[in-house]
Design an enzyme around this catalytic site. Structure first.
Site, PDB file in Angstrom:
ATOM      1  N   ASP A 331     -28.370   4.975 -32.866  1.00 49.28           N
ATOM      2  CA  ASP A 331     -29.430   5.949 -33.083  1.00 49.28           C
ATOM      3  C   ASP A 331     -28.838   7.341 -32.879  1.00 49.28           C
ATOM      4  O   ASP A 331     -27.959   7.525 -32.042  1.00 49.28           O
ATOM      5  CB  ASP A 331     -30.559   5.694 -32.085  1.00 49.28           C
ATOM      6  CG  ASP A 331     -31.680   6.696 -32.214  1.00 49.28           C
ATOM      7  OD1 ASP A 331     -32.153   6.901 -33.341  1.00 49.28           O
ATOM      8  OD2 ASP A 331     -32.080   7.275 -31.187  1.00 49.28           O
ATOM      9  N   ASP A 621     -32.665   4.669 -27.837  1.00 50.95           N
ATOM     10  CA  ASP A 621     -33.372   5.094 -26.629  1.00 50.95           C
ATOM     11  C   ASP A 621     -34.885   5.075 -26.781  1.00 50.95           C
ATOM     12  O   ASP A 621     -35.601   5.235 -25.810  1.00 50.95           O
ATOM     13  CB  ASP A 621     -32.921   6.502 -26.223  1.00 50.95           C
ATOM     14  CG  ASP A 621     -33.251   7.553 -27.283  1.00 50.95           C
ATOM     15  OD1 ASP A 621     -33.591   7.155 -28.415  1.00 50.95           O
ATOM     16  OD2 ASP A 621     -33.169   8.751 -26.975  1.00 50.95           O
ATOM     17  N   ASP A 625     -36.608   1.740 -31.363  1.00 52.34           N
ATOM     18  CA  ASP A 625     -35.322   1.033 -31.374  1.00 52.34           C
ATOM     19  C   ASP A 625     -35.412  -0.382 -30.797  1.00 52.34           C
ATOM     20  O   ASP A 625     -34.488  -1.180 -30.978  1.00 52.34           O
ATOM     21  CB  ASP A 625     -34.274   1.813 -30.560  1.00 52.34           C
ATOM     22  CG  ASP A 625     -33.982   3.174 -31.155  1.00 52.34           C
ATOM     23  OD1 ASP A 625     -33.870   3.245 -32.389  1.00 52.34           O
ATOM     24  OD2 ASP A 625     -33.880   4.150 -30.398  1.00 52.34           O
TER      25      ASP A 625
END
Length: 886
Positions: A331, A621, A625
């Site tokens: 990410d 985070d 996700d």
């Protein structure tokens, strides 16, 4: 689940209210009760968890554990109760540890629940009420203001400067400006649904209201919870390797034991009971009883080392899985970047500067830096700066340059303003000056600002705005935008009075242009090097983000994930939607950057790489996700910025949110795998030596080693040295090798051939010592000669394994290196194992228990010389192996 065809952002507010049987005054009590009965509470459902007993029983479904239990049964059958107890203790401890890890892993949905807003302000029967968020129903009118957490998915009705922070859900690094206008596109990613508000997002600015369109598991967060609940539990490479090894060993053990039993019966020299005991002894010799325990201990020791380096492992097999990682899908927001807007470029006096190189004191005649502070709603508190990230970045820049921000704000007090709105993209304030006049400050989109400016600032001078200057400003704005830098323009004028009508068309005219400020969520400083190290280790880094394509592409280039000109390596979520799984599978290797993606896209990307046979690590985070973290072979959550949801779905947590820690963890994972490989090579070659010795002794009709001999050798010489091999330091080239991937196993890389030839060597040398003792006995008595021969074979088989442990320190490397004696635990393990082996022979009273005799110096010399010979032979073979490899 939610009907994806019902796109509320496409509909007029009146139509949405009609569909939900609601109005601007909200629902009546009867409507609320009816909706509650139909839709249920506004809560997230958790997958039904198994109880502790079910978890405990499930731990025994592993084939190696079944083999261990069989070994315990065999030990009881041959009268070795102590060994049976030790084996069972290892099994039970292993199961307890597994239960503990699994119980911790079931926290993801609970964390999602805790994220939900505890209360909501709703309008019912025309009156405002404060209710529990779980009691919110579709059709409720929810009132919103800065600081609120959205209780459910809403279609916005009113928006006065409303901004929402959605990074945990969408990956968008800055708050999103919200509108109430109808969006005409048929299919928009949630990050572009600007007239919607989603459960668990935060209101950072402004106020507004919205009608609840979805609650509970039908919200966007609910869909994520459903994906977490239904995510398949992947078998880790470690588990797959152990299962495969267990099957092979079990099959071989059964085949050899049956052959020995049949041959013995055919020879007719032994009873059925004796031959059964012989076959069982062979099985005991072949089963590496300590292997699961050694693997667990090696992994546990690896987790301790990794914790010291800020990588916290939640599931033990994840340590080894890291070592096989081929893809790291990361990410962007908060992982590769700092999730903190920062001033990066400053355009002042017609020049573009790097922010870090610029000093405000060098520009005493420019108003730009003053405007950054005054046209700003940031609040300074003990906990830091609070406000819109873009505005806090402007204040932080001034603080970093040692400017007295508070003094400026107090000396030039704001007395009026024209708030920001998304249509004109500007904000104005009026601040009172010491001479009684007023400073009008204006900030906003550069192109909009330039339409309202007639002059520009250049040092001490104020000049007329011409086309050349306008082009320079617009070109600079475009240049920064292509680098994914967010640009704000600043202008001002000094007036004698505040106009009676504070409207844009009246007050935001004839302005003096002061400069541009370029901001970005910058990459973490250590990430570029970590990306390069990952590439050198044969690992491919991917970026997956909810941000726009240009932003993602620019950051990826700065980090080295893609190179200039590799625009075809970037794909958006909407483009991904146009591909079926088959087409995507063909093209997946082309893409390194995924922009504007939704949670289901992340899972799809991970799946596509896994279908290519790759071991995939996913970092993240946010709430968005969590499904992909759970789907990946190893999910890695951020410890500081990460939500509890992402942590609960992960296998590993980065305590320092440092991407480079992943590379450290990969190195540790490779070391753990290599050390487990060394232990397996050591154990299996030793056990093969034992099996060969027993098998040939049986075939030759010789007196064979008793079960007590084999069990003691396995207990003493297998366990301590094998555990000590798990503490070996990394070999220097471990991060220069290609990832071993999913197809590799513990017997790959030459280990299988090493096990075979080294095991045969151990058996042949042991049998040679036995034969030598029979042919050249010390005692005249045949019984004593055979007893001595058996004792020498027992001592040789044990001692040869201790010397062979040194060979196992490296699969192909020489033991004559500087690191051979570096592992102090290994050195002491060898000494202790030798003592425990020797006492059975040299200490009076133990001879009878172990059915052995005392040996003289001549016999000991033969035993030691034969045992040392394996080091010499293996070193010669390794020399040829290294030469062939070069």
């Amino acid at each position: 689940m939610k009907d994806t065809k019902r796109n509320y952002y496409n509909q007029q507010v009146a139509d949405v209210l009609k569909t939900l049987n609601s109005s601007q005054d909200g629902l009546s009590e009867s409507q609320v009760q009816e909706s509650l009965e139909k839709h249920g509470k506004n809560q997230l459902e958790a997958k039904k968890n198994t109880n502790l007993l079910q978890k405990f029983i499930a731990q025994f479904k592993n084939l190696m554990i079944i083999v261990l239990l069989a070994a315990a049964l065999v030990s009881v059958f041959v009268g070795e109760g102590v060994d049976a107890i030790i084996i069972l203790l290892v099994v039970v401890l292993n199961a307890i540890f597994g239960v503990f890890q699994e119980a911790r892993a079931e926290q993801a949905i609970d964390a999602l629940k805790e994220l939900s807003a505890p209360q909501a302000h709703v309008k019912r029967n025309g009156k405002v009420e404060t209710i529990k968020s779980e009691d919110v129903v579709p059709g409720d009118i929810v009132l919103l203001e800065a600081g609120d957490i959205i209780p459910a998915d809403l279609r916005l009705i009113e928006s006065a400067g409303l901004k929402m922070e959605e990074s945990a859900l969408t990956g968008e690094s800055v708050p999103v400006e919200k509108t109430t206008a109808v969006l005409t596109d048929e299919k928009l990613p949630i990050g572009d649904q600007t007239n919607m508000a989603f459960m668990n997002s935060n209101v950072t600015y402004g106020r507004g209201s919205g009608v609840v369109v979805e609650t509970g598991m039908h919200t966007q967060v609910g869909e994520i919870a459903d994906m977490i609940n239904n995510a398949e539990e992947n078998t880790t490479p470690l588990q797959a390797n152990l299962n495969q090894l267990s099957k092979v060993l079990t099959g071989l053990i059964l085949v050899v034991a049956v052959i020995v039993f049949i041959v013995g019966m055919v020879r007719g020299e032994e009873t059925v009971i004796n031959m059964l005991l012989t076959a069982i002894s062979l099985a005991v010799a072949a089963i590496p009883e300590g292997l699961p325990a050694i693997v667990t201990i090696t992994l546990a020791l690896g987790t301790q080392r990794m914790a010291k380096r800020h990588a916290i492992i939640r599931k033990l097999p994840a340590v080894e899985t890291l070592g096989g990682t081929e893809i790291i899908a990361s990410d962007k927001t908060g992982t590769l970047t700092q999730n903190k807007m920062t001033v990066e470029k400053v355009f002042v006096n017609n020049k573009l500067y790097d922010a870090r190189d610029l000093q405000i004191k060098d520009y005493p005649y420019n108003h730009l830096f003053e405007l950054m502070v005054l046209n700003n709603d940031t609040k300074q508190t003990e906990d830091g700066l609070i406000g819109d990230p873009t505005e806090t970045a402007l204040i932080q820049f001034n603080l970093d340059k040692h400017e007295d921000v508070d003094k400026l704000v107090q000396s030039e007090e704001r007395v009026a303003e024209v708030p920001f709105d998304s249509e004109r993209k500007l904000m104005s304030t009026y601040n009172k000056l010491a001479d009684g006049r007023y400073l009008q400050t204006v900030k906003g989109a550069p192109d909009e600002l330039l339409q309202r400016t007639t002059l520009f600032e250049s040092g001490k001078e104020i000049k007329s705005m011409d086309e050349k200057e306008r082009k320079l400003i617009l070109d600079t704005n475009h240049e920064l935008a292509t680098q994914a830098i967010r640009v704000l323009g600043f202008a001002y004028q000094i007036v004698d009075e505040i106009p009676d009508t504070l409207k844009s068309e009246v007050v935001e005219q004839d302005l003096i242009f002061a400069g541009l400020i370029g901001m970005i969520d910058p990459e973490r400083p250590e990430v570029a090097q970590a990306v390069e190290e990952a590439k050198q280790a044969g690992i491919r880094p991917l970026m997956i983000t909810g941000d726009h394509r240009d932003t993602a592409s620019a950051i990826a280039k700065r980090l080295g994930i893609i190179k200039e000109g590799q625009d075809d390596a970037v794909i958006s979520g909407s483009e991904l939607d146009t591909m079926d799984d088959k087409t995507f599978a063909k093209k997946v290797k082309q893409y390194s950057v995924y922009a504007r993606v939704a949670p289901e896209h992340k899972v799809r990307i991970v799946n596509a790489w896994q279908k290519q046979g790759k071991v995939v690590a996913m970092t993240g985070d946010g709430v968005n996700d969590a499904p992909s973290l759970k789907q990946a072979d190893i999910g890695i959550a951020m410890g500081i910025t990460g939500t509890e949801v992402s942590k609960g779905a992960s296998d590993m947590i980065l305590a320092d949110d440092n991407f480079s820690t992943i590379v450290v963890a990969v190195e540790e994972g490779r070391k753990v795998f290599a050390n487990i490989q060394k232990a397996i090579q050591y154990l299996l070659s030793a056990n093969l030596g034992e099996v060969l010795t027993l098998f040939v002794m049986t075939m030759m009709g010789w007196q064979i080693l008793a079960p007590v001999h084999i069990l003691w050798i396995n207990l003493v010489t297998d366990t301590l040295p094998a555990i000590a091999l798990g503490l070996e330091p990394s070999e220097k080239d471990v991060m220069k090798q290609k990832p071993r991937g999913r197809q590799s196993n513990f017997l790959s890389g030459g280990v299988a051939s090493n096990v075979i030839y080294q095991g045969l060597l151990e058996g042949i040398i042991t049998l040679g010592v036995y034969a030598l003792a029979i042919l050249h006995p010390v005692h005249a008595s045949s019984a004593l000669a055979h007893a001595d021969a058996l004792t020498m074979a027992f001592a040789t088989l044990g001692l040869i394994q201790l010397f062979h442990a040194f060979n196992s320190k490296s699969i192909h490397g020489s033991i004559f290196s500087a690191t051979t004696l570096k592992n102090k635990f290994f050195n002491w393990a060898i000494v202790l194992s030798f003592i425990l082996l020797a006492v059975t022979i040299v200490v009076p009273g133990l001879n009878d228990i172990f059915h052995v005799t005392h040996l003289d110096l001549y016999q000991w010399a033969i035993v030691v010389g034969a045992s040392v010979s394996i080091v010499v032979i293996v070193e010669i073979v390794k020399w040829f192996q290294r030469r062939a490899h070069r």
